[in-house]
Design an enzyme around this catalytic site. Structure first.
Site, PDB file in Angstrom:
ATOM      1  N   GLU A  35       0.823  -1.215   0.000  1.00 22.63           N
ATOM      2  CA  GLU A  35       0.000   0.000   0.000  1.00 22.63           C
ATOM      3  C   GLU A  35       0.852   1.258   0.000  1.00 22.63           C
ATOM      4  O   GLU A  35       0.510   2.242  -0.654  1.00 22.63           O
ATOM      5  CB  GLU A  35      -0.957   0.001   1.200  1.00 22.63           C
ATOM      6  N   TYR A  49      -6.177   6.125   4.992  1.00 29.41           N
ATOM      7  CA  TYR A  49      -6.394   5.111   3.949  1.00 29.41           C
ATOM      8  C   TYR A  49      -5.579   3.854   4.212  1.00 29.41           C
ATOM      9  O   TYR A  49      -6.119   2.740   4.215  1.00 29.41           O
ATOM     10  CB  TYR A  49      -6.042   5.652   2.554  1.00 29.41           C
ATOM     11  N   ASP A  73      -9.323   5.685  -0.913  1.00 29.84           N
ATOM     12  CA  ASP A  73      -8.301   6.265  -1.787  1.00 29.84           C
ATOM     13  C   ASP A  73      -8.988   6.861  -3.004  1.00 29.84           C
ATOM     14  O   ASP A  73     -10.210   7.024  -3.028  1.00 29.84           O
ATOM     15  CB  ASP A  73      -7.269   5.205  -2.182  1.00 29.84           C
TER      16      ASP A  73
END
Length: 351
Positions: A40, A123, A141
């Site tokens: 991520e 996020y 996101d």
């Protein structure tokens, strides 16, 4: 807002599609929080296809949180080279150190606790909490903004920080409580395919019947986002100083843009003569720089654009400790951790 039956139908439709069509990505082989975190962080500001080879190499070098926590920073930055936004790599290592030492290797499991780790925002915390720990947390996101803006025709400006709460409130009502991680990943896949930003295919989308923007012919009106201001132009002279010992590289300061990475010296000056004077003041060494003969090298960061004019100088080796510098033979330049902007300079300087 949808009623309970419609919400349940959406969950079932979305997850059935995801189960049959989900992208085969290396970080989806398991639900390991370290794998989720690394992927991520890499995926911020970077395309999936670019990230995949970096992810494989990074995992080969730093297979565990402990390995990353204990690695020399220079090695981590070198592994990150080319991905840009190097503060992500530094914060990733800081987060690994927090987990390994402050938490004795035990991961925080809630989004609130995860945001206390370096570089972990709402996020990424939502993604780790939902995917690795099955917490019912949205991962909001760009994909999630776009998908839900189109599903519900939400016209709140996503460039405004306060808008996140609008989407958070909506998604918390819709997210599947039994499979929150898969739900969030399904939204990611949907947002990168049928509901993409530039070339969507809403007609064939698995959730077309739920898409209010498609039904009303307004797909490209969402999400609403005010345009960013153009980047500020920052002019530099990039000094290509060569001696029999190699090229002069200096390590950038420990804080600020491109911290600790290696580059040609950069100076802000109105002309070549002033650039030489600025270098002499910094280094104590007077050099004669050539008039610029090479194209202007431009590199755009999020809020600024560096426009760099290369100046060349030949000299005898001198002590560069004052500059926090090194003389680097040409065949050893690739051993340094250098940013993409420096690679652009090298391409012109060594052509």
């Amino acid at each position: 807002m949808w009623n309970k039956d419609k919400i349940q139908a959406f969950r079932q439709t979305l997850l059935s599609w995801y189960d049959q069509n989900k992208r085969d990505l290396p970080w989806r082989k398991d639900h390991d929080p370290y794998h989720v975190m690394v992927s991520e962080i890499m995926l911020q500001q970077t395309q999936v296809n670019t990230v995949i080879p970096y992810y494989h190499r990074f995992m080969a070098q730093f297979p565990t949180v402990q390995a990353l926590a204990d690695a020399p920073e220079a090695q981590v930055l070198k592994a990150w080279e080319g991905l840009g936004y190097y503060s992500r790599a530094r914060n990733l290592q800081k987060a690994a150190h927090q987990i390994a030492y402050d938490h004795a290797g035990v991961w925080p499991t809630t989004a609130g606790e995860l945001t206390k780790l370096a570089g972990i925002g709402p996020y990424t915390a939502g993604a780790i909490a939902s995917i690795a720990f099955n917490q019912v947390e949205p991962a909001i996101d760009g994909n999630a903004f776009r998908v839900f803006a189109r599903l519900f025709c939400i016209d709140a400006d996503i460039a405004q920080p306060k808008t996140r709460k609008v989407f958070d409130d909506v998604i918390r009502q819709v997210i599947d409580p039994d499979r929150p991680g898969d739900f969030n990943q399904a939204i990611m896949d949907l947002g990168s395919s049928y509901m993409s930003a530039k070339d969507p295919d809403p007609e064939h989308s698995p959730v077309a019947e739920f898409d209010e923007s498609f039904k009303t012919g307004r797909v490209m009106d969402f999400p609403v986002k005010t345009k960013k201001k153009p980047p500020i132009v920052v002019p530099y002279y990039a000094l290509v100083v060569q001696s029999s010992a190699g090229y002069l590289f200096i390590q950038r300061p420990k804080t600020g843009m491109l911290a600790n990475l290696w580059m040609f010296p950069l100076v802000e000056a109105p002309d070549v003569e002033a650039a030489g004077a600025a270098f002499e003041q910094l280094s104590g060494q007077a050099l004669s720089f050539s008039d610029p003969q090479m194209p202007l090298v431009k590199h755009t960061f999020t809020h600024r654009q560096w426009q760099m004019t290369l100046l060349l100088a030949q000299c005898q080796p001198f002590d560069v400790a004052k500059l926090n510098g090194l003389w680097v033979p040409r065949n050893q330049i690739n051993d340094l951790a250098i940013p993409t902007v420096q690679k652009k300079l090298l391409k012109e300087a060594l052509a």
